[in-house]
Scaffold this active site. Structure first.
Site, PDB file in Angstrom:
ATOM      1  CB  SER A 265      71.253  59.084  34.069  1.00 19.43           C
ATOM      2  OG  SER A 265      72.654  59.183  33.923  1.00 19.43           O
ATOM      3  CE  LYS A 266      70.881  66.133  40.051  1.00 23.38           C
ATOM      4  NZ  LYS A 266      71.785  65.909  41.173  1.00 23.38           N
TER       5      LYS A 266
END
Ligand code: GLU
Length: 487
Positions: A265-266
């Site tokens: 995930s970012k």
């Protein structure tokens, strides 16, 4: 609608979130590889029907990230040389928010067929219903209350300005089946599915409705997308049935995980294409690495450029298990690609990453000396330091320089260097050999004082290449400084 499926047509259909996740890039890449190896077409469609999540310049960012990686679409949305968003192809528009009349036409068809119905239920009612179902361990789903409304009741509600959505009218207890190229045969009972909202109260379609209408109208033959969409696919398959269209082939791809086996995930990881660009990964190395997230070539070849990937990619070898993003492997691969570049090309690639201006010619010589050590392009900043200026010389090094033999070596080298105009690594090697011949000093006694005088260090990169990279004039300055100290 035309059902001619002789040519493969695939699509990448991102929502414009403002960045391209590497997992999304992997989806785009697999679509691209499949299109290219079959002589088919790859379409880029923008799915922007969630009006609450609009991000400025998101389409531009997406297309640029795809371009940077090397994935070019044949049809759909692209950027002009001036960076303007444009569309090409005969099945446009390819931006969903520009297709509202099309969705209207198809939702009307479903309403007329009674495969869809208007629902006026308030959020409060739906929340209460869902909470009650969860409490009884039932699948939370809409109870079709509004399906019982008469035409007159519906008209009255609309005239009174009541908000409504349009829902899919799923039949009870019906099996919906499809074959997935990765996950095999999949069957869902409609009792476990909700009457999906197809048109939201703002008049925009939901993803589920728009994706089916568009894939059908754009003649998509193969849908290749993340595994998070598997559980939605039965609804899509049912929608195709109501529209009288054969569904496409489905290939769902395993989720890309971080090293803790959580979805990459970012927020917690480097996940956006831009993160990797900023860090100095080569697009061709990242593309090669991403291709191996969930797939491997039959003969286990690892290093493959785009043409080789197109040649070797085989969708039937996509793994089911989540693909772990192994940073160490990416670093190794990036290093391999860096080593393969010519010095001149590597210098050009490094240029945008420089924290200090260095001309390309000098940079190419530095690249020649340090490229074995480089993992990312950013590494050039630290690695080029000794070539730009001499570091502090320590006591041990000073002692070596003070030895009489060292002084002789440096003096003779100074004379030889003065006789040259510019220096290549080969010439530097010759000079060192000439010093050895003239002084009779060899081995450590020869190399060590030279290296220390030029870099302040006792160990380092190839000495001749280092000398070429520092350059004749700067070498002479450094020598002069040392020889002066000892007088
Ligand atoms: N808009 C969806 C996404 O961003 C596309 C899913 C699909 O390919 O059907 O994930």
């Amino acid at each position: 609608m035309n059902e001619n499926k002789t040519d493969i047509r695939v699509r990448f259909a991102p929502s414009p979130t403002g960045y391209l996740h590497v997992g999304g890039y992997r989806t785009a890449l697999y679509n691209y590889l499949i299109a290219k190896q079959s002589g088919g077409k790859m379409i880029l469609r923008i799915e922007d029907t969630d009006r609450t999540r609009l991000v400025e310049d998101a389409i531009e960012n997406l297309v640029q990230a795809l371009d940077w990686g090397g994935v070019a679409c044949d049809e759909g949305v692209y950027l002009t040389a001036e960076g303007k968003v444009e569309q090409r192809g005969e099945y446009g528009p390819y931006i969903q928010s520009q297709r509202l009349p099309i969705y209207q036409e198809y939702i009307q068809k479903l309403l007329d067929q009674k495969d869809a119905y208007l629902c006026f239920c308030s959020k409060e009612r739906l929340d209460t219903l869902r909470a009650a179902q969860s409490e009884q361990n039932q699948t939370p789903r809409y109870d079709k209350k509004c399906l019982a409304l008469t035409e007159e009741e519906i008209q009255a509600k609309i005239e009174a300005g009541e908000e409504y959505v349009v829902r899919l009218n799923l039949p009870a207890d019906t099996l919906i089946e499809f074959d997935d190229k990765v996950y095999g045969h999949i069957a869902f009972n409609t009792n476990d599915l909700d009457d999906q909202v197809l048109i939201k109260s703002d008049g925009y379609p939901t993803y589920h409705f728009a994706v089916v209408v568009d894939d059908a109208l754009m003649h998509i033959t193969d849908v290749i997308r993340g595994e998070e969409w598997i559980s939605s696919t039965p609804k899509h398959v049912y929608l195709y049935k109501t529209l009288g269209i054969e569904p496409p082939n489905y290939t769902h791809l395993p989720t890309v995980l971080n090293e803790s086996k959580k979805k990459l995930s970012k927020r917690n990881d480097d996940a956006a294409m831009e993160d990797f660009k900023t860090k100095g990964y080569l697009p061709e190395a990242l593309t090669n690495f991403v291709a191996l997230l969930g797939w491997s070539s039959a003969d286990e070849t690892e290093i493959m450029d785009m043409d080789e990937l197109i040649e070797r990619f085989d969708a039937s070898r996509i793994h089911k298990a989540g693909a772990v993003f192994d940073m160490e492997k990416l670093n190794w691969m990036n290093g391999q690609y860096i080593k393969k570049l010519s010095n001149e090309e590597l210098a050009k690639r490094c240029k945008p990453y420089l924290k200090e201006e260095v001309d390309l010619q000098k940079l190419a010589l530095i690249a020649d000396a340090v490229k074995e050590k480089m993992v990312t392009l950013n590494d050039i900043n630290v690695l080029m330091e000794p070539f730009l200026r001499k570091g502090v010389v320590g006591e041990e090094q000073q002692a070596i320089l003070a030895e009489p033999d060292s002084r002789v070596v440096l003096q003779v080298l100074q004379e030889k260097l003065e006789g040259t105009e510019s220096l290549t690594a080969a010439l530097a090697q010759e000079l060192i050999r000439a010093v050895q011949k003239e002084t009779g000093i060899k081995g450590k006694g020869l190399y060590m004082p030279i290296r220390i005088a030029f870099t302040g260090q006792m160990h380092g990169d190839d000495l001749a290449k280092t000398m070429a990279a520092i350059g004749r004039d700067e070498l002479l300055l450094r020598l002069k400084e040392e020889l002066q100290k000892e007088q």
